[in-house]
Design an enzyme around this catalytic site. Structure first.
Site, mmCIF file in Angstrom:
data_model
loop_
_atom_site.group_PDB
_atom_site.id
_atom_site.type_symbol
_atom_site.label_atom_id
_atom_site.label_comp_id
_atom_site.label_asym_id
_atom_site.label_seq_id
_atom_site.Cartn_x
_atom_site.Cartn_y
_atom_site.Cartn_z
ATOM 1 C CG HIS A 36 45.672 34.921 45.189
ATOM 2 N ND1 HIS A 36 45.753 36.121 45.876
ATOM 3 C CD2 HIS A 36 44.912 35.161 44.085
ATOM 4 C CE1 HIS A 36 45.069 37.041 45.228
ATOM 5 N NE2 HIS A 36 44.555 36.489 44.136
ATOM 6 C CD GLU A 75 49.854 40.414 35.938
ATOM 7 O OE1 GLU A 75 49.559 39.267 36.333
ATOM 8 O OE2 GLU A 75 50.339 41.293 36.679
ATOM 9 C CB CYS A 123 42.583 39.477 44.717
ATOM 10 S SG CYS A 123 41.695 37.959 45.090
ATOM 11 C CE LYS A 157 48.362 36.770 43.764
ATOM 12 N NZ LYS A 157 48.979 38.008 43.265
ATOM 13 C CG PHE A 216 36.682 37.229 42.341
ATOM 14 C CD1 PHE A 216 37.559 36.830 41.352
ATOM 15 C CD2 PHE A 216 36.150 36.256 43.171
ATOM 16 C CE1 PHE A 216 37.895 35.487 41.179
ATOM 17 C CE2 PHE A 216 36.477 34.913 43.016
ATOM 18 C CZ PHE A 216 37.355 34.539 42.021
ATOM 19 C CG HIS A 273 46.881 39.638 40.259
ATOM 20 N ND1 HIS A 273 46.763 39.961 41.588
ATOM 21 C CD2 HIS A 273 45.789 38.864 39.957
ATOM 22 C CE1 HIS A 273 45.645 39.424 42.083
ATOM 23 N NE2 HIS A 273 45.040 38.753 41.120
#
Length: 422
Positions: free
Chosen positions: A351, A325, A174, A346, A410, A314
Site C-alpha cells: 500500500h 469494498e 490514501c 496491493k 483515513f 482499493h
C-alpha cells in the site's frame, strides 16, 4: 501571457511515469506486475527489529541523481525525488513542448499523504540529540519545512521544469493520488490549464512512520513470510503492507493532444468522491461512502455498470476494507458485480498510501492498452464475504474499454476514477 485556448471539455492522458517497488519506469514495472511478482520483503531502509512489522515494499535501485543535481539528490526527502523522477519520465513520454508561453498553461498537482516524514524524523532526532529536556534548535536544517511539507512535490516539479500554470497539492490520506488526478481533470476541463502533471508520491518507510502504523495495528505482521503477507480478499489476511513510490501523468486537453499528434493512453471520463463521516481510521462498514463515490464517477462518465471491464480495487488486505469494498461494488453493479473482473495490485506492491491512487490508475490504463488484467496474488482461501471475481493469482487476457479505480483513505475520503480507451 496569452489566454488559455477554449477547452474541449475532454481530458486525456498523454504521458506516464512511475517509480514503484516493482521497478523504476513503467516499462520495468508493468511486465513484472502482470507476471504476478511480489515486491515485498524485509525492510532495509532501517533496522525493523524494534517494530512489530519487519516487512514492506521498498523501491530498489532508485538513483535520484538521474533527475536531480548531486547536492539536491543527497539532500531532498525521498518523496520529492520520487515525484521529480516520475514527472520527468511522464513529460518525456508525452513529448509535450512546455517551452515559451506554453509553460504558463501547464500546471502541476502532485499529492502526498504524509510528505517528508523521513526528513522530519531525522531533524527531530538532531533537535533532541542531547535529551528531551535539552533541545538544540541550531542543529535543525533550514530545509526542514520545505522538505517536509507535502506540497513540495508539486513545487519542486514546477521549479525543475519551469511550469507556471496552476501549482497545487492534495492531501487526502490514501485517496491522495486519485484526488490529484481528479482535481487536475477538472482544472483542464474548465480551461485553467491546457495540461497538468498530476499524481501522487509517498515515502513513509522510516522509524516514525513504521511506529505510527504499527501502533494503529493496521499492518500485517507476517514477518517470516513476506511473499504472502499482502493477501487482499483472502480469509487469512492480517493487515496491509506498507509500500512507497510515485506515479505521475501528463493530462491534457483532448483537442490540444489531437492537434499535436500526441500518443493518447486513455480518456478520463468520470471522477466521484464522498465522505464517510464515520471514524478517523475505520471505514464505514456499510460502505455507503464508497458506493456513492463509485456511483458518482459512473454517472459523470455516462457509463453503465455492464460497460466496466475492470476494477482496480482499493483492496488493502485489511479485514474491514475488503468486506466493505466488496459490498459497495455489489450495491453499485447489482447483478453484474459477479461478472466484473476485480483485482488488488496491493498484493504485489503493498500500500503506497498517497501514491496508491495514481499508481493504480496507471494500472487501469495499461490494462486497457494491452488487454491484460493483473492478478490478486496470495488469494488462496477466499473469504466467504468477499465473493467477487478477484482475478486470483494469475493475470487474465481480456479486452477492456472502460476501467474503474477505487481509493479510500483515513478520515473517510472515498474516490473513484473512470477511464475509457479511445
Amino acid at each position: 501571457m496569452t489566454e488559455t485556448p477554449r477547452p474541449s471539455g475532454r481530458v486525456v492522458v498523454t504521458g506516464v511515469g512511475a517509480i514503484t517497488p516493482l521497478g523504476v519506469g513503467v516499462e520495468i514495472f508493468w511486465p513484472r506486475l502482470v507476471a504476478g511478482e511480489n515486491a515485498i520483503g524485509r525492510i532495509t531502509l532501517l533496522d525493523p527489529e524494534p517494530f512489530a512489522t519487519h516487512i514492506a515494499a521498498e523501491v530498489k535501485g532508485f538513483e535520484a541523481e538521474r533527475w536531480l543535481e548531486p547536492k539536491e539528490a543527497r539532500r531532498v526527502d525521498r518523496f520529492i525525488a520520487f515525484s521529480v523522477g516520475a514527472a520527468t519520465m511522464a513529460l518525456e513520454d508525452s513529448s509535450l513542448d512546455t517551452s515559451g508561453d506554453m509553460a504558463n498553461h501547464v500546471g502541476v498537482l502532485i499529492g502526498s499523504g504524509i510528505g517528508g516524514l523521513t526528513f522530519m524524523d531525522e531533524q527531530v532526532k538532531r533537535l533532541y540529540k542531547d535529551g528531551p529536556d535539552n533541545p538544540s534548535p541550531d542543529r535543525v536544517s533550514p530545509f526542514l519545512v520545505p522538505y517536509m511539507i507535502p506540497d513540495m512535490a508539486s513545487g519542486y516539479v514546477s521549479i525543475k521544469h519551469g511550469l507556471k500554470g496552476p501549482n497545487h497539492c492534495v492531501v487526502t490520506a490514501c485517496s491522495t493520488g486519485a484526488n490529484a488526478l481528479g482535481d487536475a481533470y477538472h482544472i483542464i476541463k474548465r480551461g485553467d490549464a491546457i495540461a497538468m502533471l498530476a499524481g501522487g508520491s509517498e515515502s513513509p518507510i522510516n522509524a516514525i512512520g513504521l511506529a505510527g502504523f504499527c501502533s494503529a495495528r493496521a499492518m500485517s505482521t507476517r514477518n517470516d513470510d513476506p511473499e504472502h503477507a499482502s493477501r487482499p480478499f483472502d480469509l487469512n489476511r492480517d493487515g496491509f503492507v506498507m509500500g512507497e513510490g510515485a506515479a505521475v501523468f501528463v493530462m491534457e486537453d483532448y483537442d490540444h493532444a489531437k492537434a499535436r499528434g500526441a500518443k493518447i493512453y486513455a480518456e478520463v471520463v468520470g471522477y466521484g468522491m464522498s465522505g464517510d463521516a464515520y471514524h478517523i481510521t475505520a471505514p464505514d462498514p456499510e460502505g455507503s461512502g464508497a458506493t456513492r463515490a463509485m456511483q458518482m464517477a459512473l454517472n459523470r462518465a455516462g457509463v453503465k455498470p455492464e460497460e466496466v471491464g475492470y476494477i482496480n480495487a482499493h483492496g488493502t488486505s485489511t479485514q474491514l476494507n475488503d468486506k466493505l469494498e466488496t459490498a459497495a461494488i455489489k450495491r453499485v453493479f447489482g447483478e453484474h458485480a459477479l461478472k466484473v473482473p476485480v483485482s488488488s495490485t496491493k498484493s504485489m506492491i503493498g500500500h503506497t498510501l498517497g501514491a496508491a491512487g495514481a499508481i493504480e490508475a496507471l494500472i487501469c490504463i495499461l490494462a486497457m492498452r494491452d488487454g491484460v488484467l493483473p492478478p490478486t496474488i496470495n488469494l488462496e482461501t477466499p473469504d466467504p464475504e468477499c465473493d467477487l471475481d478477484y482475478i486470483p493469482n494469475k493475470a487474465r487476457k481480456a479486452d477492456c474499454d472502460v476501467a474503474l479505480s477505487n481509493s479510500f483513505g483515513f478520515g473517510g475520503h472515498n474516490v473513484a476514477l473512470v477511464f475509457r480507451k479511445l
